[in-house]
Design a protein around this motif. Structure first.
Motif, PDB file in Angstrom:
ATOM      1  N   GLY A 126      12.407   5.859  -1.505  1.00 51.14           N
ATOM      2  CA  GLY A 126      11.727   5.003  -0.627  1.00 51.14           C
ATOM      3  C   GLY A 126      10.052   5.492  -0.352  1.00 51.14           C
ATOM      4  O   GLY A 126       9.220   4.556   0.057  1.00 51.14           O
ATOM      5  N   ASP A 127       9.743   6.712  -0.447  1.00 51.56           N
ATOM      6  CA  ASP A 127       8.412   7.219  -0.195  1.00 51.56           C
ATOM      7  C   ASP A 127       7.565   6.656  -1.511  1.00 51.56           C
ATOM      8  O   ASP A 127       6.307   5.907  -1.269  1.00 51.56           O
ATOM      9  CB  ASP A 127       8.344   8.736  -0.220  1.00 51.56           C
ATOM     10  CG  ASP A 127       6.988   9.275   0.148  1.00 51.56           C
ATOM     11  OD1 ASP A 127       6.230   8.497   0.878  1.00 51.56           O
ATOM     12  OD2 ASP A 127       6.637  10.269  -0.756  1.00 51.56           O
ATOM     13  N   GLY A 169       7.047   6.606   6.068  1.00 52.31           N
ATOM     14  CA  GLY A 169       7.927   6.057   7.504  1.00 52.31           C
ATOM     15  C   GLY A 169       9.102   5.261   6.994  1.00 52.31           C
ATOM     16  O   GLY A 169      10.176   5.595   7.475  1.00 52.31           O
ATOM     17  N   VAL A 170       8.906   4.492   5.983  1.00 55.73           N
ATOM     18  CA  VAL A 170      10.198   3.884   5.425  1.00 55.73           C
ATOM     19  C   VAL A 170      10.968   4.680   4.649  1.00 55.73           C
ATOM     20  O   VAL A 170      12.215   4.481   4.949  1.00 55.73           O
ATOM     21  CB  VAL A 170       9.570   2.789   4.580  1.00 55.73           C
ATOM     22  CG1 VAL A 170      10.765   1.977   3.671  1.00 55.73           C
ATOM     23  CG2 VAL A 170       8.838   1.621   5.209  1.00 55.73           C
ATOM     24  N   ALA A 171      10.531   5.631   3.984  1.00 53.17           N
ATOM     25  CA  ALA A 171      11.435   6.747   3.308  1.00 53.17           C
ATOM     26  C   ALA A 171      12.343   7.526   4.461  1.00 53.17           C
ATOM     27  O   ALA A 171      13.601   7.565   4.312  1.00 53.17           O
ATOM     28  CB  ALA A 171      10.726   7.769   2.582  1.00 53.17           C
ATOM     29  N   THR A 172      11.912   7.719   5.495  1.00 51.15           N
ATOM     30  CA  THR A 172      12.414   8.587   6.632  1.00 51.15           C
ATOM     31  C   THR A 172      13.480   7.767   7.199  1.00 51.15           C
ATOM     32  O   THR A 172      14.620   7.834   7.300  1.00 51.15           O
ATOM     33  CB  THR A 172      11.590   9.164   7.721  1.00 51.15           C
ATOM     34  OG1 THR A 172      10.843  10.020   6.976  1.00 51.15           O
ATOM     35  CG2 THR A 172      12.376   9.752   8.721  1.00 51.15           C
ATOM     36  N   PRO A 200       0.886  -1.472   0.078  1.00 46.80           N
ATOM     37  CA  PRO A 200       0.063   0.147  -0.147  1.00 46.80           C
ATOM     38  C   PRO A 200       0.985   1.202  -0.105  1.00 46.80           C
ATOM     39  O   PRO A 200       1.935   1.330   0.551  1.00 46.80           O
ATOM     40  CB  PRO A 200      -0.867   0.087   1.379  1.00 46.80           C
ATOM     41  CG  PRO A 200      -0.053  -0.916   2.162  1.00 46.80           C
ATOM     42  CD  PRO A 200       0.759  -1.949   1.134  1.00 46.80           C
ATOM     43  N   ALA A 201       0.317   2.103  -0.590  1.00 48.50           N
ATOM     44  CA  ALA A 201       1.115   3.376  -0.800  1.00 48.50           C
ATOM     45  C   ALA A 201       0.426   4.634  -0.197  1.00 48.50           C
ATOM     46  O   ALA A 201      -0.938   4.468  -0.403  1.00 48.50           O
ATOM     47  CB  ALA A 201       1.570   3.946  -2.287  1.00 48.50           C
ATOM     48  N   PRO A 202       0.819   5.568   0.195  1.00 46.45           N
ATOM     49  CA  PRO A 202       0.091   6.656   0.357  1.00 46.45           C
ATOM     50  C   PRO A 202      -0.903   7.161  -0.440  1.00 46.45           C
ATOM     51  O   PRO A 202      -0.333   7.377  -1.755  1.00 46.45           O
ATOM     52  CB  PRO A 202       1.156   7.858   1.088  1.00 46.45           C
ATOM     53  CG  PRO A 202       2.234   7.100   1.006  1.00 46.45           C
ATOM     54  CD  PRO A 202       2.117   6.019   0.298  1.00 46.45           C
ATOM     55  N   PRO A 203      -2.394   7.648  -0.173  1.00 41.31           N
ATOM     56  CA  PRO A 203      -3.111   8.138  -1.390  1.00 41.31           C
ATOM     57  C   PRO A 203      -2.542   9.397  -2.246  1.00 41.31           C
ATOM     58  O   PRO A 203      -2.842   9.505  -3.172  1.00 41.31           O
ATOM     59  CB  PRO A 203      -4.383   8.257  -0.710  1.00 41.31           C
ATOM     60  CG  PRO A 203      -3.892   8.695   0.757  1.00 41.31           C
ATOM     61  CD  PRO A 203      -2.789   7.840   0.860  1.00 41.31           C
ATOM     62  N   ARG A 230      12.439  -1.096   6.401  1.00 46.32           N
ATOM     63  CA  ARG A 230      11.050  -1.644   6.633  1.00 46.32           C
ATOM     64  C   ARG A 230      10.783  -2.294   7.808  1.00 46.32           C
ATOM     65  O   ARG A 230       9.783  -2.011   8.627  1.00 46.32           O
ATOM     66  CB  ARG A 230      10.686  -2.628   5.453  1.00 46.32           C
ATOM     67  CG  ARG A 230      10.707  -2.062   4.126  1.00 46.32           C
ATOM     68  CD  ARG A 230      10.236  -2.718   2.989  1.00 46.32           C
ATOM     69  NE  ARG A 230       8.915  -3.186   3.102  1.00 46.32           N
ATOM     70  CZ  ARG A 230       8.367  -4.305   2.730  1.00 46.32           C
ATOM     71  NH1 ARG A 230       8.989  -5.384   2.509  1.00 46.32           N
ATOM     72  NH2 ARG A 230       7.037  -4.601   2.975  1.00 46.32           N
ATOM     73  N   ALA A 231      11.942  -3.125   8.325  1.00 46.66           N
ATOM     74  CA  ALA A 231      11.784  -3.806   9.656  1.00 46.66           C
ATOM     75  C   ALA A 231      11.763  -2.637  10.697  1.00 46.66           C
ATOM     76  O   ALA A 231      10.983  -2.989  11.782  1.00 46.66           O
ATOM     77  CB  ALA A 231      12.819  -4.704   9.752  1.00 46.66           C
ATOM     78  N   LEU A 232      12.522  -1.585  10.542  1.00 52.16           N
ATOM     79  CA  LEU A 232      12.555  -0.603  11.741  1.00 52.16           C
ATOM     80  C   LEU A 232      11.167  -0.034  11.867  1.00 52.16           C
ATOM     81  O   LEU A 232      10.778   0.461  12.791  1.00 52.16           O
ATOM     82  CB  LEU A 232      13.572   0.505  11.354  1.00 52.16           C
ATOM     83  CG  LEU A 232      13.946   1.491  12.434  1.00 52.16           C
ATOM     84  CD1 LEU A 232      14.730   0.654  13.554  1.00 52.16           C
ATOM     85  CD2 LEU A 232      15.012   2.488  11.743  1.00 52.16           C
ATOM     86  N   VAL A 233      10.344   0.410  10.805  1.00 52.46           N
ATOM     87  CA  VAL A 233       9.309   1.143  10.717  1.00 52.46           C
ATOM     88  C   VAL A 233       8.323   0.125  11.508  1.00 52.46           C
ATOM     89  O   VAL A 233       7.254   0.503  12.102  1.00 52.46           O
ATOM     90  CB  VAL A 233       8.773   1.542   9.201  1.00 52.46           C
ATOM     91  CG1 VAL A 233       7.528   1.993   9.491  1.00 52.46           C
ATOM     92  CG2 VAL A 233       9.903   2.695   9.080  1.00 52.46           C
ATOM     93  N   ARG A 234       8.253  -1.091  10.928  1.00 53.94           N
ATOM     94  CA  ARG A 234       7.109  -2.113  11.519  1.00 53.94           C
ATOM     95  C   ARG A 234       7.425  -2.255  13.154  1.00 53.94           C
ATOM     96  O   ARG A 234       6.526  -2.470  13.781  1.00 53.94           O
ATOM     97  CB  ARG A 234       7.496  -3.608  10.945  1.00 53.94           C
ATOM     98  CG  ARG A 234       6.749  -3.468   9.316  1.00 53.94           C
ATOM     99  CD  ARG A 234       6.796  -5.128   9.028  1.00 53.94           C
ATOM    100  NE  ARG A 234       7.851  -5.712   9.231  1.00 53.94           N
ATOM    101  CZ  ARG A 234       8.668  -5.811   8.040  1.00 53.94           C
ATOM    102  NH1 ARG A 234       8.175  -5.539   6.899  1.00 53.94           N
ATOM    103  NH2 ARG A 234      10.101  -6.598   8.355  1.00 53.94           N
TER     104      ARG A 234
END
Length: 397
Positions: A140-141, A147-150, A20-23, A358-362
């Motif tokens: 990343g975004d 979140g993952v991008a940051t 899923p991506a931001p709308p 991705r793991a860090l954001v999760r």
């Protein structure tokens, strides 16, 4: 991985689970990411300054004139063919080993702004580092959200070898061109992708990794669509390798051996692809007989890069990111040269950090303190290692 959520027609699509991506794509998350990046790298400069003060090594000299930096600035001032050195083993090293885009930008800045070549080199490198972080965030975004991008930008900023983003080297410039070229590939902007890849090929010997990513993505798209692709795709793929090929052939012409001259120049620097023979001999000697800390740290960084590449493949990342990172890992593992310089060649391979980001954001939702602790520990290691290699270690970067 599918990028079908991007509204623009013609982007690269890859097999894999939909994410899923931001709308709505905005720059709202960019400011905090860049602020964190700049803060970490300024802290790195401060650490180098403190270590330099303790060891009697001035900060400006450390940042602007370390190792290869003097070659770039000499080219910027005097052009090619003016600086030659003979090593202890009798090899003749020339400035043709260094690609022209970075010294060209230094020369252009010195021409229009009253600064020294050293200051111009740092200004170009520092600006390019911020542009590179912006490009990393956009990639990343686009694929995984804000979140993952940051997290991706922060992890890239705290790599142990990231100190080289703040010295007069080409890594930041190459990273900027590579990140934005890959972003354009993912968005289906083939002319921009190919043009930026061509410029990346003029910035570093490993610039062909960007061209390889563009061509691989273009070929995949052409096969997927049975050849029914816009002319811009073919033009972008044909443009992508021109920068690297152009400089290699120019050096070959200058040396009198069109096809092999450039590679003979690189061999004088002990830089060649030997399928890992030299690296294996060095690692074997290091494990059996020991060595300086900087070499052990380099081994850990290279081994981590190989592991992260395996995770990137298992994560089913988009093809251009896998190809770009894979080529850089292959060059590091299969190439000869100073082992202490190998982490520097991995610095532009930011896609390797995607599985960690991705793991860090999760992990932030149930345990935000854990993510903060991980990033804090990595930052401390990055600052200490950067100060060490710039002021204590005598191994070339």
């Amino acid at each position: 991985m599918s990028t079908s959520s991007v509204p623009r027609p013609g982007p690269v699509t890859q097999p894999g689970p939909a994410r899923p991506a931001p709308p709505r794509r905005t720059l709202s998350g960019l400011g905090p990411a860049l602020a964190l990046f700049v803060a970490v790298r300024l802290a790195g400069v401060a650490a180098v300054a403190l270590a330099g003060h303790a060891t009697g090594r001035p900060l400006f000299r450390n940042l602007a004139h370390a190792w290869d930096a003097r070659w770039y600035q000499h080219i910027a001032v005097h052009g090619y063919g003016d600086l030659i050195e003979i090593t202890r083993r009798g090899a003749v090293q020339t400035d043709w080993a260094f690609f022209p885009l970075y010294p060209g930008l230094i020369r252009a800045l010195v021409t229009v702004v009253p600064v020294t070549p050293g200051k111009a080199a740092l200004l170009v490198a520092g600006t390019a580092a911020v542009v590179a972080a912006w490009g990393v965030h956009r990639v990343g975004d686009l694929l995984y959200g804000r979140g993952v991008a940051t997290a991706l930008v922060v992890l890239w900023a705290v790599l142990p070898q990231s100190v080289e983003l703040t010295i007069a080297y080409t890594e930041s410039l190459f990273c900027a061109l590579a990140a934005w070229s890959l972003y354009c590939v993912l968005k289906g902007r083939w002319l921009w992708a190919g043009s930026l890849a061509a410029l990346a090929g003029l910035s570093r010997p490993t610039g062909f990794a960007v061209a390889a990513a563009v061509i691989a993505a273009g070929a995949h798209e052409a096969v997927r669509r049975r050849g029914h692709v816009p002319w811009r795709l073919w033009a972008g793929c044909l443009t992508a390798p021109l920068g690297w090929l152009g400089y290699v052939l120019w050096v070959g012409h200058r040396t009198g051996d069109l096809l092999h001259g450039y590679f003979e120049v690189q061999q004088a620097w002990n830089s060649r692809f030997d399928f890992g023979e030299g690296a294996w001999k060095f690692v074997k000697s290091l494990l059996l007989h020991g060595g300086a800390f900087v070499y052990a740290a380099a081994l850990v960084i290279v081994a981590s890069g190989v592991l992260l590449f395996c995770l990137l493949c298992l994560d089913r990342a988009p093809l251009p990111l896998v190809v770009f990172a894979g080529v850089l890992v292959l060059v590091v593992v299969g190439g000869s040269g100073s082992f202490s310089s190998k982490p520097r060649f991995l610095l532009p391979a930011f896609p390797l950090l995607i599985p960690l980001a991705r793991a860090l954001v999760r992990s932030r939702r149930p345990r935000p303190a854990q993510a903060v602790a991980v990033v804090g520990a990595l930052t401390a290691v990055s600052l200490l290692f950067g100060a060490y290699v710039m002021t204590v270690a005598r191994a070339p970067l």
